[in-house]
Scaffold this active site. Structure first.
Site, PDB file in Angstrom:
ATOM      1  CD  GLU A 199      -2.707   1.282   0.540  1.00 61.90           C
ATOM      2  OE1 GLU A 199      -2.370   1.421  -0.594  1.00 61.90           O
ATOM      3  OE2 GLU A 199      -4.077   1.470   1.070  1.00 61.90           O
ATOM      4  CE  LYS A 258       4.702  19.438   7.465  1.00 62.24           C
ATOM      5  NZ  LYS A 258       4.164  20.916   7.648  1.00 62.24           N
ATOM      6  CG  PHE A 259      -3.556  17.963   1.231  1.00 67.88           C
ATOM      7  CD1 PHE A 259      -4.230  17.953   1.990  1.00 67.88           C
ATOM      8  CD2 PHE A 259      -2.960  18.109  -0.270  1.00 67.88           C
ATOM      9  CE1 PHE A 259      -5.455  17.893   0.840  1.00 67.88           C
ATOM     10  CE2 PHE A 259      -4.447  17.059  -1.034  1.00 67.88           C
ATOM     11  CZ  PHE A 259      -5.274  17.148  -0.728  1.00 67.88           C
ATOM     12  CG  ASP A 298      -4.735   9.240   5.374  1.00 72.16           C
ATOM     13  OD1 ASP A 298      -3.544   9.586   5.557  1.00 72.16           O
ATOM     14  OD2 ASP A 298      -4.383   8.601   3.851  1.00 72.16           O
ATOM     15  NE  ARG A 305      -3.108   7.428  -9.970  1.00 73.23           N
ATOM     16  CZ  ARG A 305      -3.188   7.749  -8.982  1.00 73.23           C
ATOM     17  NH1 ARG A 305      -2.464   7.422  -7.478  1.00 73.23           N
ATOM     18  NH2 ARG A 305      -5.323   7.179  -7.808  1.00 73.23           N
TER      19      ARG A 305
END
Length: 216
Positions: free
Chosen positions: A131, A183-184, A135, A197
């Site tokens: 994976e 964080k994003f 999260d 990507r």
């Protein structure tokens, strides 16, 4: 005893985008570089070594979680195959792909699994789930419970990233590349609405990038 992953602290200094090459179409969308591509590659090489050394069976079925996990899975398999060629122990590798969608209601977090036509073939197999990021951990825990119904011989999880979130279940995969701040993030096949990507580094997406690529 050393941690089994690299922990990136909340106050860890981030890298300026001026010091790295990346697709210029993202130049206004990135706040900073969190993990450079070279560090990602080196860490995955060591993860492959740890997986190979800790695996006693003669075969392993790798389940790549799409779409974000494909780059990590590709590089991880590359290094495991290199170890197979150059060591006394060789692990036969199989590969399959799953796409997992999660959705929540008031009572539970449910998932749907797509991409594999017959999960019954996992029975008595040694499975490694690959994976990109964990999260909260809820989706992975639900996936593990679902796959256990097919009676694999063993099942482990390798993830490139685990994000520190206040709503985390506390779940930790068997193999972790990096633990990151909340964080994003995007890059290295990790996407935001299918963007980023095509970036090799893992970056912090800024507010302009979030707004630009938000689903309208």
């Amino acid at each position: 005893m050393a941690q089994r992953f690299i922990k990136i602290e909340d106050d860890h200094p981030l890298y300026s985008t001026a010091h790295f090459s990346f697709p210029p179409h993202y130049k206004d969308d990135i706040e900073s570089i969190l993990i450079p591509h070279g560090l990602i590659t080196d860490r995955i090489e060591r993860m492959a070594k740890d997986i190979h050394e800790g695996f006693e069976a003669e075969s392993m079925t790798i389940l790549c979680i799409l779409k974000g996990g494909f780059k990590f899975c590709q590089d991880l398999m590359h290094f495991i195959k290199a170890i197979n060629r150059n060591s006394g122990k060789s692990i036969q590798l199989g590969l399959d792909f799953l796409r997992v969608r999660s959705y929540k209601n008031e009572q539970s977090c449910d998932i749907t699994i797509e991409g594999s036509d017959d999960l019954t073939r996992l029975k008595e197999k040694n499975v490694l789930i690959v994976e990109d990021i964990v999260d909260t951990g809820r989706t992975m825990q639900k996936l593990l419970a679902t796959l256990q119904q097919y009676q694999p011989k063993s099942i482990k999880v390798a993830t490139l990233l685990v994000k520190r979130r206040p709503d985390s279940t506390g779940y930790k995969p068997d193999y972790i590349g990096f633990e990151t701040p909340n964080k994003f993030l995007g890059g290295y096949a990790l996407d935001y609405n299918e963007y980023f990507r095509d970036m090799d580094h893992i970056c912090v997406v800024n507010d302009a990038g979030k707004k630009k690529y938000a689903i309208r």
